[in-house]
Design a protein around this motif. Sequence first.
Motif, short mmCIF file in Angstrom:
data_model
loop_
_atom_site.label_atom_id
_atom_site.label_comp_id
_atom_site.label_asym_id
_atom_site.label_seq_id
_atom_site.Cartn_x
_atom_site.Cartn_y
_atom_site.Cartn_z
N ALA A 98 -26.28 -67.10 24.48
CA ALA A 98 -27.64 -67.43 25.00
C ALA A 98 -28.93 -65.83 25.31
O ALA A 98 -29.94 -66.76 24.98
N GLU A 126 -27.08 -74.96 20.22
CA GLU A 126 -27.24 -75.89 21.25
C GLU A 126 -27.22 -74.67 22.62
O GLU A 126 -28.47 -75.75 23.21
N GLU A 127 -27.32 -73.80 21.96
CA GLU A 127 -28.04 -73.00 23.60
C GLU A 127 -29.46 -72.66 23.39
O GLU A 127 -30.54 -72.43 24.75
N ARG A 129 -31.15 -75.22 22.73
CA ARG A 129 -32.23 -76.83 22.78
C ARG A 129 -32.26 -76.53 24.37
O ARG A 129 -32.76 -76.77 24.67
N ARG A 130 -30.94 -76.03 24.90
CA ARG A 130 -31.27 -75.54 26.40
C ARG A 130 -32.05 -75.18 27.02
O ARG A 130 -32.67 -75.57 28.15
N SER A 131 -32.46 -74.70 25.79
CA SER A 131 -33.72 -73.26 26.84
C SER A 131 -34.67 -73.91 26.15
O SER A 131 -35.64 -73.28 26.06
#
Length: 227
Positions: A98, A126-127, A129-131
């Motif tokens: 992250a 993945e991180e 996409r989360r951000s």
Amino acid sequence: MLALLHTSPAHVPVFDALRDEDHQGLELRHFVDEELLARARCEGPQAVAGAVRDVLDAAVAEGARAVLCTCSTIGGVAETAGAGVGVPVLRGDRPMAAAAVAAGPRVVVAATLESTLGPTVALVEEEGRRSGRPVGLLDIRTLLVDGAWARFEAGDAEGCARLVADAVDAVIDADAIVLAQGSMAPAQHLTTTMIPVLSSPRPGLAAGARAARAAEPSRVSGGAGDG
């Protein structure tokens, strides 16, 4: 109590020292299974899913309020296997990933084991996409440090760290460099590059400590000590 799942006994003193520095009073219990990494390297991480679940169940049975997996190769498997064990199961490299994405879109993932590259790249994606930074907006490169893992296995942690640091210092055009394995963390302090070099043990343990303390019975269910 926070349980830690390791695939090398070398991580035990590292996390004990970090606990003493940053999280006094936190009880750690270490579960070490080197065979998990050996099998994952030969057969793929999913091959050890059942064995990982067994370790998680054992940790919970011994009173763990959270479990932190410190191995990047099997971290994703541990998160998935932990879905039904009743306590948070975290992968120790997620906070690092992250932070890498927050630093910018150009991320270099450095590893000493090829089997670690795929899971760590997937985690950074993945991180992202989360951000709100999907894969198309990320520029992720990989760097395999030849010979470093052999040094680590031979007990030459200093030699491993030096090889990693030299390789990292040669990186250009990056916003962050991720040291994919916890065993690479000592190299973080040997690098001279101006690019941020990120490792997982300290932020991973901090996340695990927060999860374990948040799950203490007095906080989740109330008790005599809450008055």
